[in-house]
Scaffold this active site. Sequence first.
Site, PDB file in Angstrom:
ATOM      1  CB  CYS A  65      -0.958 -16.505  77.932  1.00 39.53           C
ATOM      2  SG  CYS A  65      -0.925 -17.166  79.628  1.00 39.53           S
ATOM      3  CG  HIS A  99      -9.083 -28.911  83.619  1.00 40.14           C
ATOM      4  ND1 HIS A  99      -7.993 -29.048  82.432  1.00 40.14           N
ATOM      5  CD2 HIS A  99      -9.534 -27.417  83.488  1.00 40.14           C
ATOM      6  CE1 HIS A  99      -8.413 -28.581  81.737  1.00 40.14           C
ATOM      7  NE2 HIS A  99      -8.336 -27.290  81.828  1.00 40.14           N
ATOM      8  CG  HIS A 119      -4.311 -27.322  78.499  1.00 39.99           C
ATOM      9  ND1 HIS A 119      -5.320 -26.560  78.633  1.00 39.99           N
ATOM     10  CD2 HIS A 119      -4.947 -28.817  77.312  1.00 39.99           C
ATOM     11  CE1 HIS A 119      -6.248 -27.149  78.229  1.00 39.99           C
ATOM     12  NE2 HIS A 119      -6.225 -28.130  77.356  1.00 39.99           N
ATOM     13  CG  ASP A 164       4.369 -20.650  73.550  1.00 40.25           C
ATOM     14  OD1 ASP A 164       4.339 -21.855  75.502  1.00 40.25           O
ATOM     15  OD2 ASP A 164       3.874 -20.686  73.221  1.00 40.25           O
ATOM     16  NE  ARG A 206       2.531 -19.966  77.037  1.00 42.40           N
ATOM     17  CZ  ARG A 206       1.677 -20.911  76.613  1.00 42.40           C
ATOM     18  NH1 ARG A 206       0.113 -20.234  77.608  1.00 42.40           N
ATOM     19  NH2 ARG A 206       1.047 -21.219  75.460  1.00 42.40           N
ATOM     20  CB  CYS A 226      -1.324 -22.297  79.913  1.00 45.00           C
ATOM     21  SG  CYS A 226      -2.378 -21.100  79.701  1.00 45.00           S
TER      22      CYS A 226
END
Length: 144
Positions: A61, A98, A101, A105, A113, A115
């Site tokens: 990704c 932050h 997310h 999947d 995951r 990410c």
Amino acid sequence: MGLKKDLKDKLSTLQYEVTQKNATEPPFQNIYWDHKGEGIYVDIVSGEPLFSSLDKFDSSCGWPSFTRPLDPESIKERVDRGLFMKRIEVRSKQADSHLGHVFNDGPKPNGLRYCINSASLRFVPKERLEEEGYGEYSALFASQ
């Protein structure tokens, strides 16, 4: 105002935008998306331990992806309805940075995951864990 000013001085512009203003760095153009070193990833703001290289995987990704946090208590999740969709945002518990997310999947066993933006992380190699105050995580890499 003092804390935000201190963070602006301590962090790069990108690190500040990601951790404090919920920005996202470009995929495949960040330091850890394909990083292979053994060690842990800590919050760039607080130093709080967040993820282990043992739980990192190539999700293709463009951002570093992990199957789980080192300690579920170090992560906060909240609903993010930005970009016209519902996602689960991941934030560090201590600094409220932050991070990115979490998606459902990912690979087995849990299918998650995480990410994560590289700009929200600092990598501590396994050889430096003790020296940098993260010695309790050395045991994770004892058989490596």
